[in-house]
Design an enzyme around this catalytic site. Sequence first.
Site, mmCIF file in Angstrom:
data_model
loop_
_atom_site.group_PDB
_atom_site.id
_atom_site.type_symbol
_atom_site.label_atom_id
_atom_site.label_comp_id
_atom_site.label_asym_id
_atom_site.label_seq_id
_atom_site.Cartn_x
_atom_site.Cartn_y
_atom_site.Cartn_z
ATOM 1 N N GLU A 1 -4.307 -3.467 -4.681
ATOM 2 C CA GLU A 1 -3.935 -3.529 -2.945
ATOM 3 C C GLU A 1 -5.103 -3.123 -2.006
ATOM 4 O O GLU A 1 -4.521 -2.654 -1.239
ATOM 5 C CB GLU A 1 -2.537 -2.705 -2.801
ATOM 6 C CG GLU A 1 -1.354 -2.747 -3.792
ATOM 7 C CD GLU A 1 -0.676 -4.073 -3.522
ATOM 8 O OE1 GLU A 1 -0.225 -4.263 -2.693
ATOM 9 O OE2 GLU A 1 -0.420 -4.823 -4.924
ATOM 10 N N GLN B 1 -7.094 33.646 -13.105
ATOM 11 C CA GLN B 1 -7.478 33.076 -11.672
ATOM 12 C C GLN B 1 -8.232 31.600 -11.528
ATOM 13 O O GLN B 1 -7.652 31.035 -10.544
ATOM 14 C CB GLN B 1 -8.358 34.113 -10.925
ATOM 15 C CG GLN B 1 -8.125 33.916 -9.452
ATOM 16 C CD GLN B 1 -9.116 35.037 -8.690
ATOM 17 O OE1 GLN B 1 -10.312 34.939 -8.866
ATOM 18 N NE2 GLN B 1 -8.445 35.721 -7.849
ATOM 19 N N ARG C 1 0.823 -1.342 -0.009
ATOM 20 C CA ARG C 1 0.042 0.225 -0.025
ATOM 21 C C ARG C 1 0.837 1.421 -0.016
ATOM 22 O O ARG C 1 0.349 2.221 -0.622
ATOM 23 C CB ARG C 1 -0.905 0.017 1.239
ATOM 24 C CG ARG C 1 -1.956 -1.025 0.904
ATOM 25 C CD ARG C 1 -2.990 -1.215 2.213
ATOM 26 N NE ARG C 1 -3.936 -2.398 1.636
ATOM 27 C CZ ARG C 1 -4.513 -3.203 2.484
ATOM 28 N NH1 ARG C 1 -4.436 -3.091 3.802
ATOM 29 N NH2 ARG C 1 -5.512 -4.148 1.947
HETATM 30 C C1 LIG Z 1 -4.737 -4.288 -13.291
HETATM 31 C C2 LIG Z 1 -4.922 -5.163 -12.191
HETATM 32 C C3 LIG Z 1 -3.558 -5.728 -11.461
HETATM 33 C C4 LIG Z 1 -3.862 -6.346 -10.365
HETATM 34 N N1 LIG Z 1 -2.749 -7.379 -9.933
HETATM 35 C C5 LIG Z 1 -3.072 -8.163 -8.812
HETATM 36 C C6 LIG Z 1 -1.797 -9.107 -8.536
HETATM 37 O O1 LIG Z 1 -0.838 -8.995 -9.008
HETATM 38 N N2 LIG Z 1 -2.095 -9.932 -7.514
HETATM 39 C C7 LIG Z 1 -3.516 -9.999 -6.864
HETATM 40 O O2 LIG Z 1 -3.402 -10.908 -6.067
HETATM 41 N N3 LIG Z 1 -4.379 -9.134 -7.272
HETATM 42 C C8 LIG Z 1 -4.250 -8.210 -8.190
HETATM 43 N N4 LIG Z 1 -5.231 -7.320 -8.495
HETATM 44 C C9 LIG Z 1 -6.595 -7.796 -8.152
HETATM 45 C C10 LIG Z 1 -7.046 -6.547 -7.183
HETATM 46 O O3 LIG Z 1 -6.306 -6.619 -5.770
HETATM 47 C C11 LIG Z 1 -8.595 -6.726 -6.969
HETATM 48 O O4 LIG Z 1 -9.290 -6.371 -8.091
HETATM 49 C C12 LIG Z 1 -9.134 -5.837 -5.789
HETATM 50 O O5 LIG Z 1 -8.481 -6.324 -4.769
HETATM 51 C C13 LIG Z 1 -10.722 -5.791 -5.786
HETATM 52 O O6 LIG Z 1 -11.168 -6.949 -5.925
HETATM 53 P P1 LIG Z 1 -12.204 -7.252 -7.087
HETATM 54 O O7 LIG Z 1 -11.891 -6.835 -8.407
HETATM 55 O O8 LIG Z 1 -12.704 -8.777 -6.945
HETATM 56 O O9 LIG Z 1 -13.401 -6.394 -6.776
HETATM 57 P P2 LIG Z 1 -14.781 -6.737 -5.895
HETATM 58 O O10 LIG Z 1 -14.143 -7.064 -4.378
HETATM 59 O O11 LIG Z 1 -15.895 -7.293 -6.576
HETATM 60 O O12 LIG Z 1 -15.330 -5.189 -5.384
HETATM 61 C C14 LIG Z 1 -16.375 -4.644 -6.190
HETATM 62 C C15 LIG Z 1 -16.662 -3.316 -5.523
HETATM 63 O O13 LIG Z 1 -17.395 -3.427 -4.360
HETATM 64 C C16 LIG Z 1 -16.730 -2.924 -3.228
HETATM 65 N N5 LIG Z 1 -16.637 -3.887 -2.092
HETATM 66 C C17 LIG Z 1 -16.295 -5.247 -1.913
HETATM 67 N N6 LIG Z 1 -16.539 -5.682 -0.950
HETATM 68 C C18 LIG Z 1 -16.807 -4.611 -0.065
HETATM 69 C C19 LIG Z 1 -17.088 -4.497 1.358
HETATM 70 N N7 LIG Z 1 -17.101 -5.756 2.354
HETATM 71 N N8 LIG Z 1 -17.558 -3.288 1.713
HETATM 72 C C20 LIG Z 1 -17.738 -2.266 1.024
HETATM 73 N N9 LIG Z 1 -17.255 -2.373 -0.285
HETATM 74 C C21 LIG Z 1 -16.988 -3.350 -0.755
HETATM 75 C C22 LIG Z 1 -15.286 -2.667 -3.904
HETATM 76 O O14 LIG Z 1 -14.517 -1.712 -3.103
HETATM 77 C C23 LIG Z 1 -15.603 -2.558 -5.174
HETATM 78 O O15 LIG Z 1 -15.951 -0.922 -5.302
HETATM 79 C C24 LIG Z 1 -5.221 -6.471 -9.544
HETATM 80 C C25 LIG Z 1 -6.215 -5.985 -10.025
HETATM 81 C C26 LIG Z 1 -6.141 -4.873 -11.261
HETATM 82 C C27 LIG Z 1 -7.263 -4.287 -11.935
#
Ligand SMILES: Cc1cc2nc3c(=O)[nH]c(=O)nc-3n(C[C@H](O)[C@H](O)[C@H](O)COP(=O)(O)OP(=O)(O)OC[C@H]3O[C@@H](n4cnc5c(N)ncnc54)[C@H](O)[C@@H]3O)c2cc1C
Lengths: 260, 392
Positions: B369, B285, B249
């Site tokens: 992250e 401005q 982070r």
């Molecule tokens: C380009 C890219 C590279 C990445 N690289 C890696 C990597 O190298 N290794 C790895 O392990 N991961 C990686 N990730 C994954 C990334 O960490 C996840 O996409 C991220 O943690 C979100 O998970 P999700 O996509 O499943 O979203 P979801 O969990 O489905 O979230 C969808 C929405 O719901 C919200 N949400 C979910 N749960 C809650 C809750 N309890 N309360 C409130 N809001 C919630 C989220 O904030 C979001 O707005 C990568 C992602 C991207 C886009």
Amino acid sequence: MNVVVCVKQIPDPADPGALDPTTKTLKRDGKLILDESDSYGVEMALQLVTAAGGGEVTLVSMAPNGEVSGLRTALAMGAAKAILVSDDALAGSDALGTAKVLAKAIERVEGADLILTATESSDGYTGTVPEQVAGLLDLPSVTFAKHIEVDGSTVKVQRQTEAGYDDVECPLPAVVSVTAGVVEPRYPSFKGIMAAKSKPVDTLTVADLGLDASQVGWAGAGQEIVSIEEAPAREAGEVIEDDGTAFEKIVAYLDNLKVL
Amino acid sequence: MDTAHSPYAPPTDADVREEIIGTVRRFVANEVAPVAAGLEREDRFPAEIVAQMRELGLFGITIPEAYGGLGLDLLTYIGVIEELAYGWMSLTGIINTHTMVATLLMAHGTDEQKQRWLPVLAAGEQRGALSLSEPDAGSDTRNISCKAQRDGDEYVVNGTKAWVTNGERAGLVALAARTEEGISAFIVEKEPGPAFEGISVSKHVGKLGYKGVETVEMAYVDHRVPAANLIGEPGRGLPQILGVLEVGRINIASRAVGVARAAFDAALAYAQERVTMGKPIAEHQAIQLKLADMATRLEAARLLTRNAAERKMAGLRCDVEAGMAKLFASETAMELATEAMRIHGGMGYTTDMPVERYYRDAPLMIIGEGTNEIQRLVIARGLLARARGQAS
Ligand SMILES: Cc1cc2nc3c(=O)[nH]c(=O)nc-3n(C[C@H](O)[C@H](O)[C@H](O)COP(=O)(O)OP(=O)(O)OC[C@H]3O[C@@H](n4cnc5c(N)ncnc54)[C@H](O)[C@@H]3O)c2cc1C
Ligand SMILES: Cc1cc2nc3c(=O)[nH]c(=O)nc-3n(C[C@H](O)[C@H](O)[C@H](O)COP(=O)(O)OP(=O)(O)OC[C@H]3O[C@@H](n4cnc5c(N)ncnc54)[C@H](O)[C@@H]3O)c2cc1C
């Protein structure tokens, strides 16, 4: 093979420079960095030492306030040690005064086979120090080197000219000034940067060099800066509208400037 | 004391830190800035730049000298990351997952495991990827379904991992998989490439930005991992990896600061050049108010990031601080990229200017992250725990 490189430490060209209105010279009170022009000499020296299979690179610099930042950069690239001459008595030195100091410092490096400098510094750019150093040390001087090879006790230089280059050979030791085209300077590795911190920098005064303070600084300077003026603002260019004869006007314009 | 919270490395000499960050700044200006737009448009892996980054020593920054690294502190690390992101954010992604793998090993690896993998990582001989997420387990990490079944002195891995940045080119993958005891962390050794002994890249993810570095889906079919590759305690994989994500982070925060600074510098330069109604727009401005707000947010983001890094270095808890830095800096990058685009007018929307790239790269930092929603949960949870006088 041992190579000495003269490296100048200058105010960072990225920060707008300022002139001191009383001394009429560049302010040098902030941090000074390695003149990029000298990074080519350092790289060339490192490559020559590697090619020779042994020896080391020694840096020589004259700078105010015990400045070592620029030296550390060159040490991080791989130079073994440095001599820094720093003394309040040096304030106001002209190119010849600087050359006297550098020549004395170079004399202290044992077994120097070759002395490298840049063609001209980025801040003072008189382009005279290398030849003065050679003169004072009574060594041959080759300028504008765009390629250097050492063959036994001879240095072979491709000397940049307007039309191409001259092949020049001269016996070592010699003073050679290099252009920016001579080699591509390496970036110091992080490891090199860490190691540079503990490499020896011998800091000397004018007296240590056996020079008299009257020969250097303001006292010894043969030049005087009488006045300084703002560079004139760039004037607006001439706009030529193309009515089919623009090329003729452009040719006439360039002809007038005698660039054709 | 939880080792993930232990002092990271002794503080680096301030001159050395400055010289290293300055060298990266120079490297980025000369070697990255001129080619970034072209590489990103073609979505091409910057092999040459990565080779140079390796020579500089970038892959071993935080790994102790005893394991072939440089043992530099977090402040040096975040300074380097900011400079790289200033030139091209994708480069920081190449370093980040790599550093996460090393950090996981430093915190939870046995001495033998450290001896075996840290020097290889430090030299950049193998690149590291961190594979936590799955199609149905992003924020919901506990929903991980990839399985590692014990079979003698091996584990047999089956499942699909999503979003693996550097997954294809990595040689070492830190994998979160479900064992009998719960979620456990493993080091998977593989040959870089699309397929290796039951592991295959099942999909390359097309992305808005963050180009040039691959993010892939990886399928595991009966892939065997030696039991000696299990990191830390079985069943403790999740807290171990999430602990490491604190550094992740802080990395994301410094990337965001780099992108935000690039957007700001572009805006400041353009505002002085572009003339409307008889004067440079920087004299209007409305534009000045933008510049002032942008610079203020940028400074705040940098200070929050620095603060989180300093706490981590001092061995203090920094879940809240790392979360705050990540949250604020990434929102700052989004906002500054948008404001820089506004200041550029029509030019900002063209591919002739780098602003549109900042605008496409910035959103990754609000998602990766841990999304910023999750970040707020982390911050609040940490605050409440501290209020109750708990250590978690
Ligand atoms: C380009 C890219 C590279 C990445 N690289 C890696 C990597 O190298 N290794 C790895 O392990 N991961 C990686 N990730 C994954 C990334 O960490 C996840 O996409 C991220 O943690 C979100 O998970 P999700 O996509 O499943 O979203 P979801 O969990 O489905 O979230 C969808 C929405 O719901 C919200 N949400 C979910 N749960 C809650 C809750 N309890 N309360 C409130 N809001 C919630 C989220 O904030 C979001 O707005 C990568 C992602 C991207 C886009
Ligand atoms: C009025 C005045 C005041 C000055 N005050 C000071 C002062 O307070 N302290 C001080 O240290 N110097 C001072 N100087 C010296 C000055 O900065 C230059 O070093 C000197 O005039 C050389 O001129 P140049 O830069 O044009 O050299 P050039 O001939 O253009 O330089 C060619 C090459 O010679 C070598 N070289 C030149 N100068 C140095 C150097 N200093 N050290 C190592 N290598 C060098 C480099 O390789 C350089 O690229 C002063 C000069 C003047 C004119």
